[in-house]
Design a protein around this motif. Structure first.
Motif, mmCIF file in Angstrom:
data_model
loop_
_atom_site.group_PDB
_atom_site.id
_atom_site.type_symbol
_atom_site.label_atom_id
_atom_site.label_comp_id
_atom_site.label_asym_id
_atom_site.label_seq_id
_atom_site.Cartn_x
_atom_site.Cartn_y
_atom_site.Cartn_z
ATOM 1 N N VAL A 38 6.432 37.565 -2.629
ATOM 2 C CA VAL A 38 6.698 36.393 -3.450
ATOM 3 C C VAL A 38 5.385 35.945 -4.067
ATOM 4 O O VAL A 38 4.379 35.812 -3.370
ATOM 5 N N GLN A 39 5.378 35.740 -5.380
ATOM 6 C CA GLN A 39 4.183 35.238 -6.052
ATOM 7 C C GLN A 39 4.215 33.714 -6.086
ATOM 8 O O GLN A 39 5.254 33.113 -6.363
ATOM 9 N N SER A 40 3.077 33.107 -5.800
ATOM 10 C CA SER A 40 2.974 31.651 -5.803
ATOM 11 C C SER A 40 1.805 31.254 -6.689
ATOM 12 O O SER A 40 0.688 30.977 -6.211
ATOM 13 N N PRO A 41 2.002 31.236 -8.020
ATOM 14 C CA PRO A 41 0.896 30.979 -8.938
ATOM 15 C C PRO A 41 0.320 29.573 -8.850
ATOM 16 O O PRO A 41 -0.816 29.350 -9.257
ATOM 17 N N ARG A 42 1.096 28.623 -8.327
ATOM 18 C CA ARG A 42 0.615 27.262 -8.122
ATOM 19 C C ARG A 42 1.240 26.717 -6.849
ATOM 20 O O ARG A 42 2.285 27.207 -6.417
ATOM 21 N N PRO A 43 0.643 25.712 -6.227
ATOM 22 C CA PRO A 43 1.236 25.143 -5.014
ATOM 23 C C PRO A 43 2.676 24.693 -5.260
ATOM 24 O O PRO A 43 2.977 24.012 -6.244
ATOM 25 N N GLY A 44 3.562 25.089 -4.356
ATOM 26 C CA GLY A 44 4.964 24.714 -4.473
ATOM 27 C C GLY A 44 5.782 25.611 -5.367
ATOM 28 O O GLY A 44 6.999 25.454 -5.455
ATOM 29 N N TRP A 45 5.135 26.566 -6.061
ATOM 30 C CA TRP A 45 5.845 27.482 -6.937
ATOM 31 C C TRP A 45 6.126 28.783 -6.193
ATOM 32 O O TRP A 45 5.392 29.173 -5.285
ATOM 33 N N GLN A 48 9.410 35.769 -8.679
ATOM 34 C CA GLN A 48 9.559 37.202 -8.480
ATOM 35 C C GLN A 48 9.937 37.855 -9.806
ATOM 36 O O GLN A 48 10.433 37.194 -10.723
ATOM 37 N N ASP A 49 9.726 39.172 -9.875
ATOM 38 C CA ASP A 49 10.053 39.952 -11.067
ATOM 39 C C ASP A 49 11.452 40.543 -10.896
ATOM 40 O O ASP A 49 11.679 41.354 -9.999
ATOM 41 N N PRO A 50 12.421 40.156 -11.734
ATOM 42 C CA PRO A 50 13.769 40.710 -11.586
ATOM 43 C C PRO A 50 13.822 42.230 -11.647
ATOM 44 O O PRO A 50 14.659 42.844 -10.969
ATOM 45 N N THR A 86 17.986 30.868 -7.751
ATOM 46 C CA THR A 86 16.877 31.707 -8.210
ATOM 47 C C THR A 86 17.159 32.011 -9.681
ATOM 48 O O THR A 86 18.045 32.815 -10.002
ATOM 49 N N VAL A 87 16.455 31.346 -10.575
ATOM 50 C CA VAL A 87 16.836 31.251 -11.980
ATOM 51 C C VAL A 87 16.168 32.341 -12.815
ATOM 52 O O VAL A 87 14.951 32.557 -12.736
ATOM 53 N N VAL A 88 16.985 33.004 -13.644
ATOM 54 C CA VAL A 88 16.513 34.049 -14.547
ATOM 55 C C VAL A 88 16.803 33.625 -15.979
ATOM 56 O O VAL A 88 17.940 33.268 -16.308
ATOM 57 N N ARG A 98 10.724 35.838 -18.489
ATOM 58 C CA ARG A 98 9.682 35.283 -17.636
ATOM 59 C C ARG A 98 10.012 35.660 -16.198
ATOM 60 O O ARG A 98 11.131 36.093 -15.911
ATOM 61 N N PRO A 99 9.080 35.523 -15.280
ATOM 62 C CA PRO A 99 9.425 35.762 -13.871
ATOM 63 C C PRO A 99 10.549 34.828 -13.419
ATOM 64 O O PRO A 99 10.664 33.693 -13.897
ATOM 65 N N ALA A 100 11.384 35.308 -12.509
ATOM 66 C CA ALA A 100 12.441 34.472 -11.959
ATOM 67 C C ALA A 100 11.828 33.351 -11.119
ATOM 68 O O ALA A 100 10.845 33.556 -10.404
ATOM 69 N N ILE A 101 12.406 32.166 -11.213
ATOM 70 C CA ILE A 101 11.967 31.015 -10.425
ATOM 71 C C ILE A 101 12.782 31.014 -9.144
ATOM 72 O O ILE A 101 13.990 30.798 -9.161
#
Length: 513
Positions: A38-45, A48-50, A86-88, A98-101
């Motif tokens: 799991v990528q976490s580019p910012r705290p709380g984020w 993933q790549d679909p 998990t939004v695409v 964009r990466p999935a949230i």
């Protein structure tokens, strides 16, 4: 199922993909699992790549089929369960923009607060605010913060919808996901104007998949391209599935009022069914048709349970890792051995399990994890055990909120990765003071999705009938009454921690860079 004797289940979780080949009597013939990060580019984020989902799904399916030793013609149908909310954001051809949230991502706090202010939580989240975990706040976040992406987005959907599109070429949404995370309500005509009107949601609804299907409906046939990638037969029926935790509840036969499901994994989810519409304080739902048509699903849980244990293993269990390497065993084997010797209550340590916010009963995205009572005598084993105990206290809090409002049979059925840890489950049973019943199938979500697939291809008339034939319960773990009594003081310390620190935690979370 003429000429075909097996069902294929695909489970996309937070940390990897799994596939299972299951018979119509519920025997799990073979499984195969892969893992990702799991990528976490910012705290709380959390993102993933679909495309990585698809690559791992292909690997998992091929591995399970090879392990089963059967041909593609033996698969009567397949079903997918995935994480939810998990939004695409994608083009109509399925290419992600964009990466999935990920479900655990908490960036959409402001949007969740806007929905709460508009009254969207009524009927869905009891007396609690709308959760930033849910799908709709994340969709709103993309619209508000990434105008270029939003302008190109032709389809906005959940993880399961994207994967079903890769399998069939069709855009649908399972009512399980739609009801649980996007406010769909069949008793109110579908997408409620009371929710989507105040947020000017017409452009959101226009981007949702056009068909909302019941759990167990056939979406369509497997395409030739997908079949070639997966090693399956073109035209194999693809059946609409459920949220992964809800599929696991099916795998425990929690498909009618009475028993409660405890789904353990990256997070903990508590699920109960009711025939009465309405909401419960501190819990989510009831969600219409989310598992069984005509019933309502009540959900509670903890946001980052297995994930926080994995964090401890990765970040803080250096001595245990060194010993495990020397002995040639898993780090968890060492930690469990050492923690078993730590007294109940971890000699004064209390862990608040809000590492990724609180899902229920507080629905607080600003809450964060706390470890208090540390002394120089504490070791890795103390902290590890305190983590397991803190999670158990949190589960007890959620179940207590449920039991005070909804009549249940008192039976708790458990599945998921952590269920394999005898230490963890004994702590859980002792804290709750009730027996835990385990399914014989090690992965409830795979069995549940297989049962749903069996309904879709006509082997059973409904999910209830499928679970009667396919779900087999196994061991019952009894609590230790003396341990339960000893845990009461420590559980009370856990319950006092969040109210005492809530303002401090909120201030810290809101002012992080």
């Amino acid at each position: 199922m003429t000429g075909a004797e097996h069902l294929l289940a695909i489970d996309l979780g937070t940390s990897g993909a799994r596939a299972g080949v299951v018979t119509g009597t519920g025997d799990v013939v073979a499984t195969h699992a892969t893992s990702w990060s799991v990528q976490s580019p910012r705290p709380g984020w959390a993102e993933q790549d679909p495309n990585e989902w698809w690559a791992h799904a292909v690997e998992a399916v091929r591995g399970a089929m090879a392990g089963a030793g059967i041909g593609a013609d033996a698969i009567a149908g397949l079903c997918v369960d995935t994480t939810s909310a998990t939004v695409v954001a994608a083009r109509r051809d399925g290419v992600p923009l964009r990466p999935a949230i990920l479900w655990m991502d908490l960036r959409a706090v402001v949007e969740a607060e806007q929905l709460t202010a508009a009254g969207a939580g009524a009927g869905y989240s009891g007396d609690r605010p709308v959760s930033a975990e849910w799908g709709l706040p994340k969709v709103m976040w993309v619209r508000h913060n990434e105008a270029d992406v939003w302008a190109e987005t032709e389809v906005i959907c959940d993880c399961a919808d994207w994967l079903v599109h890769r399998l069939t070429g069709q855009w649908t949404m399972s009512v399980s996901h739609a009801a649980a995370k996007y406010f769909h309500d069949g008793t109110r005509g579908g997408w409620p104007e009371a929710v989507y009107g105040p947020i000017d949601g017409s452009d959101i609804l226009a981007r949702f998949p056009p068909r909302v299907l019941q759990v167990g409906e056939v979406v369509g046939p497997l395409t030739g391209a997908a079949a070639e990638a997966l090693g399956l037969r073109t035209g194999t029926p693809v059946v609409e599935g459920a949220v992964d935790a809800y599929a696991a509840a099916v795998g425990l036969a929690v498909v009618r009022p009475g028993p409660t499901a405890l789904i353990t994994g990256s997070s903990h989810v508590v699920i109960a069914q009711t025939e009465q519409p309405g909401q419960l304080r501190g819990l989510w739902g009831g969600f219409t048709d989310a598992i069984v048509p005509g019933q309502f699903t009540i959900e509670g849980g903890q946001a980052a349970t297995g994930t926080m244990v994995a964090w401890f293993r990765r970040a803080l269990a250096g001595h245990a890792a060194a010993e495990a390497k020397q002995r040639g065993c898993d780090v968890y084997d060492v930690l469990n051995e050492q923690a078993a010797g730590v007294p109940i209550g971890s000699e004064g340590l209390v862990v608040l399990d809000h590492f990724q916010g609180n899902r229920s009963p507080h629905t607080d995205p600003y809450a964060r994890g706390v470890i208090h009572g540390l002394g120089l005598h504490h070791s890795e084993a103390h902290v590890y055990r305190a983590l397991l105990e803190g999670i158990a206290y949190g589960t007890a809090e959620v179940l207590g909120v449920l039991d005070r409002q909804l009549p249940t049979s008192g039976e708790v059925r458990v599945t998921g990765g952590p269920a394999a840890s005898r230490l963890w489950m004994q702590i859980q049973a002792d804290v709750l003071g009730v027996p835990l019943t385990f399914g014989r199938a090690p992965i409830g979500s795979l069995l549940g999705s297989a049962a749903i697939a069996a309904v879709g291809v006509g082997l059973f008339p409904d999910v209830d009938a499928a679970t009667e034939q396919m779900v087999h319960l196994g061991e019952v773990l009894q609590p230790d009454p003396e341990a339960h009594e000893a845990y009461q003081f420590h559980a009370e310390q856990y319950l006092r921690t969040y109210p005492a620190l809530r303002e401090i935690l909120e201030l810290g979370a809101m002012n992080r860079p």
